[in-house]
Design a protein around this motif. Structure first.
Motif, PDB file in Angstrom:
ATOM      1  N   TYR A  75       0.815  -1.206   0.000  1.00 19.47           N
ATOM      2  CA  TYR A  75       0.000   0.000   0.000  1.00 19.47           C
ATOM      3  C   TYR A  75       0.851   1.259   0.000  1.00 19.47           C
ATOM      4  O   TYR A  75       2.056   1.236   0.288  1.00 19.47           O
ATOM      5  N   GLY A  76       0.200   2.368  -0.329  1.00 16.24           N
ATOM      6  CA  GLY A  76       0.832   3.675  -0.251  1.00 16.24           C
ATOM      7  C   GLY A  76      -0.200   4.722   0.122  1.00 16.24           C
ATOM      8  O   GLY A  76      -1.380   4.603  -0.237  1.00 16.24           O
ATOM      9  N   MET A  77       0.225   5.751   0.855  1.00 18.93           N
ATOM     10  CA  MET A  77      -0.655   6.859   1.239  1.00 18.93           C
ATOM     11  C   MET A  77       0.123   8.161   1.057  1.00 18.93           C
ATOM     12  O   MET A  77       1.248   8.291   1.563  1.00 18.93           O
ATOM     13  N   VAL A  78      -0.449   9.102   0.300  1.00 19.05           N
ATOM     14  CA  VAL A  78       0.192  10.382   0.007  1.00 19.05           C
ATOM     15  C   VAL A  78      -0.809  11.488   0.302  1.00 19.05           C
ATOM     16  O   VAL A  78      -1.984  11.392  -0.072  1.00 19.05           O
TER      17      VAL A  78
ATOM     18  N   ALA B 215       3.494  -3.003   8.219  1.00 17.20           N
ATOM     19  CA  ALA B 215       4.923  -2.730   8.059  1.00 17.20           C
ATOM     20  C   ALA B 215       5.037  -1.492   7.180  1.00 17.20           C
ATOM     21  O   ALA B 215       4.675  -1.534   6.003  1.00 17.20           O
ATOM     22  N   VAL B 216       5.500  -0.377   7.747  1.00 14.58           N
ATOM     23  CA  VAL B 216       5.440   0.896   7.037  1.00 14.58           C
ATOM     24  C   VAL B 216       6.751   1.658   7.167  1.00 14.58           C
ATOM     25  O   VAL B 216       7.420   1.603   8.216  1.00 14.58           O
ATOM     26  N   VAL B 217       7.120   2.331   6.079  1.00 18.03           N
ATOM     27  CA  VAL B 217       8.294   3.212   6.078  1.00 18.03           C
ATOM     28  C   VAL B 217       7.814   4.609   5.697  1.00 18.03           C
ATOM     29  O   VAL B 217       7.126   4.789   4.694  1.00 18.03           O
ATOM     30  N   PHE B 218       8.157   5.590   6.520  1.00 20.29           N
ATOM     31  CA  PHE B 218       7.841   6.984   6.252  1.00 20.29           C
ATOM     32  C   PHE B 218       9.056   7.672   5.638  1.00 20.29           C
ATOM     33  O   PHE B 218      10.196   7.386   6.015  1.00 20.29           O
ATOM     34  N   GLY B 219       8.801   8.607   4.735  1.00 21.65           N
ATOM     35  CA  GLY B 219       9.883   9.310   4.058  1.00 21.65           C
ATOM     36  C   GLY B 219      10.744  10.152   4.975  1.00 21.65           C
ATOM     37  O   GLY B 219      11.770  10.680   4.541  1.00 21.65           O
TER      38      GLY B 219
ATOM     39  N   GLY C 231      12.380   9.001   7.488  1.00 18.28           N
ATOM     40  CA  GLY C 231      13.413   8.167   8.101  1.00 18.28           C
ATOM     41  C   GLY C 231      12.910   7.411   9.308  1.00 18.28           C
ATOM     42  O   GLY C 231      13.600   7.306  10.335  1.00 18.28           O
ATOM     43  N   ILE C 232      11.703   6.868   9.204  1.00 20.92           N
ATOM     44  CA  ILE C 232      11.079   6.089  10.275  1.00 20.92           C
ATOM     45  C   ILE C 232      10.582   4.779   9.681  1.00 20.92           C
ATOM     46  O   ILE C 232       9.989   4.763   8.601  1.00 20.92           O
ATOM     47  N   ALA C 233      10.824   3.676  10.386  1.00 20.32           N
ATOM     48  CA  ALA C 233      10.309   2.372   9.991  1.00 20.32           C
ATOM     49  C   ALA C 233       9.561   1.764  11.172  1.00 20.32           C
ATOM     50  O   ALA C 233      10.068   1.768  12.301  1.00 20.32           O
ATOM     51  N   VAL C 234       8.359   1.267  10.911  1.00 17.10           N
ATOM     52  CA  VAL C 234       7.501   0.755  11.982  1.00 17.10           C
ATOM     53  C   VAL C 234       6.934  -0.602  11.585  1.00 17.10           C
ATOM     54  O   VAL C 234       6.515  -0.802  10.437  1.00 17.10           O
ATOM     55  N   LEU C 235       6.937  -1.546  12.516  1.00 15.54           N
ATOM     56  CA  LEU C 235       6.144  -2.757  12.386  1.00 15.54           C
ATOM     57  C   LEU C 235       5.158  -2.735  13.541  1.00 15.54           C
ATOM     58  O   LEU C 235       5.556  -2.816  14.709  1.00 15.54           O
ATOM     59  N   ALA C 236       3.874  -2.570  13.212  1.00 16.03           N
ATOM     60  CA  ALA C 236       2.827  -2.467  14.222  1.00 16.03           C
ATOM     61  C   ALA C 236       1.810  -3.573  13.992  1.00 16.03           C
ATOM     62  O   ALA C 236       1.661  -4.069  12.880  1.00 16.03           O
ATOM     63  N   GLY C 237       1.104  -3.963  15.040  1.00 18.00           N
ATOM     64  CA  GLY C 237       0.111  -5.012  14.869  1.00 18.00           C
ATOM     65  C   GLY C 237      -0.704  -5.253  16.114  1.00 18.00           C
ATOM     66  O   GLY C 237      -0.483  -4.647  17.166  1.00 18.00           O
ATOM     67  N   SER C 238      -1.667  -6.170  15.971  1.00 16.29           N
ATOM     68  CA  SER C 238      -2.503  -6.575  17.102  1.00 16.29           C
ATOM     69  C   SER C 238      -3.321  -7.783  16.676  1.00 16.29           C
ATOM     70  O   SER C 238      -3.253  -8.236  15.529  1.00 16.29           O
ATOM     71  N   SER C 239      -4.136  -8.269  17.587  1.00 20.98           N
ATOM     72  CA  SER C 239      -5.020  -9.399  17.301  1.00 20.98           C
ATOM     73  C   SER C 239      -6.214  -8.923  16.474  1.00 20.98           C
ATOM     74  O   SER C 239      -6.662  -7.784  16.615  1.00 20.98           O
TER      75      SER C 239
ATOM     76  N   ILE D 128       9.685   0.134  16.643  1.00 20.45           N
ATOM     77  CA  ILE D 128       9.885   1.369  15.885  1.00 20.45           C
ATOM     78  C   ILE D 128      11.377   1.634  15.735  1.00 20.45           C
ATOM     79  O   ILE D 128      12.132   1.510  16.704  1.00 20.45           O
ATOM     80  N   LEU D 129      11.794   2.034  14.534  1.00 24.90           N
ATOM     81  CA  LEU D 129      13.150   2.513  14.283  1.00 24.90           C
ATOM     82  C   LEU D 129      13.071   3.917  13.701  1.00 24.90           C
ATOM     83  O   LEU D 129      12.169   4.213  12.921  1.00 24.90           O
ATOM     84  N   GLN D 130      14.017   4.780  14.075  1.00 30.07           N
ATOM     85  CA  GLN D 130      14.009   6.158  13.590  1.00 30.07           C
ATOM     86  C   GLN D 130      15.433   6.672  13.467  1.00 30.07           C
ATOM     87  O   GLN D 130      16.340   6.159  14.123  1.00 30.07           O
ATOM     88  N   ASN D 131      15.624   7.681  12.603  1.00 31.64           N
ATOM     89  CA  ASN D 131      16.986   8.150  12.370  1.00 31.64           C
ATOM     90  C   ASN D 131      17.524   8.947  13.562  1.00 31.64           C
ATOM     91  O   ASN D 131      16.772   9.337  14.466  1.00 31.64           O
ATOM     92  N   LYS D 132      18.827   9.180  13.560  1.00 33.74           N
ATOM     93  CA  LYS D 132      19.494   9.773  14.719  1.00 33.74           C
ATOM     94  C   LYS D 132      18.983  11.176  15.036  1.00 33.74           C
ATOM     95  O   LYS D 132      18.852  11.546  16.205  1.00 33.74           O
ATOM     96  N   TYR D 133      18.710  11.956  14.009  1.00 26.87           N
ATOM     97  CA  TYR D 133      18.215  13.313  14.236  1.00 26.87           C
ATOM     98  C   TYR D 133      16.891  13.286  14.987  1.00 26.87           C
ATOM     99  O   TYR D 133      16.681  14.049  15.938  1.00 26.87           O
ATOM    100  N   LEU D 134      15.983  12.406  14.556  1.00 28.92           N
ATOM    101  CA  LEU D 134      14.690  12.327  15.222  1.00 28.92           C
ATOM    102  C   LEU D 134      14.835  11.855  16.665  1.00 28.92           C
ATOM    103  O   LEU D 134      14.118  12.334  17.546  1.00 28.92           O
ATOM    104  N   LEU D 135      15.741  10.929  16.918  1.00 24.55           N
ATOM    105  CA  LEU D 135      15.963  10.484  18.295  1.00 24.55           C
ATOM    106  C   LEU D 135      16.398  11.645  19.182  1.00 24.55           C
ATOM    107  O   LEU D 135      16.054  11.703  20.365  1.00 24.55           O
TER     108      LEU D 135
END
Length: 201
Positions: free
Chosen positions: A66-69, A100-104, A106-114, A135-142
Motif C-alpha cells: 500500500y501507499g498513502m500520500v 509494516a510501514v516506512v515513512f519518508g 526516516g522512520i520504519a515501523v512494524l505495528a500489529g494486534s489481534s 519502531i526505528l528512527q533516524n538519529k536526528y529524530l531520536l
C-alpha cells in the motif's frame, strides 16, 4: 437478506483492496517554523493492492502492498507533505494483523494486534524497543523528535467509506522534552475497485 461472503483469503484486509481518496483529513502536529502546535487540513490518495502469499517457514501471510500520500489543502499542485509505503499483512493461524510501514522522514515501523477474519475495525500498535512490534528512527529524530509510540486504527463504515486515526507520541526537544500527540484522521472513499487477480493488483 444476509450478506453472502466468499472465502476472503485476505481476512479482515479484504475491504481495503482498491484505490481511495479523501479530502477531510486533519493533521495536528508541531510546526517548527512557527514554534507552535496547529491543525492542517489535507487531501489524500491511498492504494491497497494484493501481493502473493508470503511464507516464513510454516507461517503463511496474506497481504497488501500500500501507499498513502497527502497534500495540504491549497497545495494539491505542489509536493505532498506526507508520503508512506508499506504492507498490511494477515496471519490467519495466529489471528494477527500487521502494518509494516516506512515513512519518508526516516522512520520504519512494524505495528500489529489481534484481529478476527471479518473484523471491521483494525488496530496497529507499536513501541520502540519491542522485539516484535517496534519502531526505528533516524538519529536526528531520536535527538529532536523521538517517537515514543505509534497507534493507528482503520474502520470500515456502513456507507462503504474507510476512516482512520493515528496517534504518534513524540518527545520534542524544542518544547523542553515534553511529550505531545501528533494525530491524523481522515475518511476515504473508494474510487477504483481492484480485482485481486487483475494485472494492476
Amino acid at each position: 437478506m444476509a450478506e453472502i461472503h466468499g472465502p476472503q483469503r485476505l481476512g479482515p484486509l479484504t475491504p481495503f483492496v482498491g484505490d481511495w481518496e479523501g479530502d477531510v483529513g486533519v493533521d495536528l502536529s508541531y510546526h517548527n517554523k512557527d514554534d507552535e502546535t496547529g491543525q492542517t487540513g489535507y487531501f489524500e490518495k491511498a492504494w491497497f493492492h494484493p501481493i502473493p502469499m508470503q511464507e516464513n517457514g510454516q507461517q503463511q501471510l496474506e497481504g497488501l502492498k500500500y501507499g498513502m500520500v497527502a497534500w495540504r489543502h491549497g497545495e494539491e499542485a505542489m509536493e505532498p507533505f506526507h508520503d508512506e509505503v508499506g504492507y498490511l499483512l494477515w496471519d490467519k493461524q495466529r489471528g494477527q494483523v500487521m502494518r509494516a510501514v516506512v515513512f519518508g522522514r526516516g522512520i520504519a515501523v512494524l505495528a500489529g494486534s489481534s484481529a478476527g477474519p471479518r473484523d471491521r475495525t483494525l488496530h496497529f500498535n507499536s513501541r520502540p524497543g519491542n522485539p516484535d512490534y517496534g519502531i526505528l528512527q533516524n538519529k536526528y529524530l531520536l535527538e529532536r523528535a523521538e517517537l515514543r509510540s505509534f497507534d493507528s486504527t482503520f474502520t470500515f463504515n456502513d456507507d462503504g467509506t474507510l476512516s482512520y486515526t493515528s496517534d504518534l507520541v513524540l518527545k520534542l526537544a524544542a518544547q523542553g522534552g515534553k511529550e505531545m500527540h501528533h494525530t491524523d484522521r481522515n475518511t476515504l472513499r473508494l474510487v477504483k475497485r481492484i480485482h485481486p487477480g487483475s494485472d494492476n493488483a
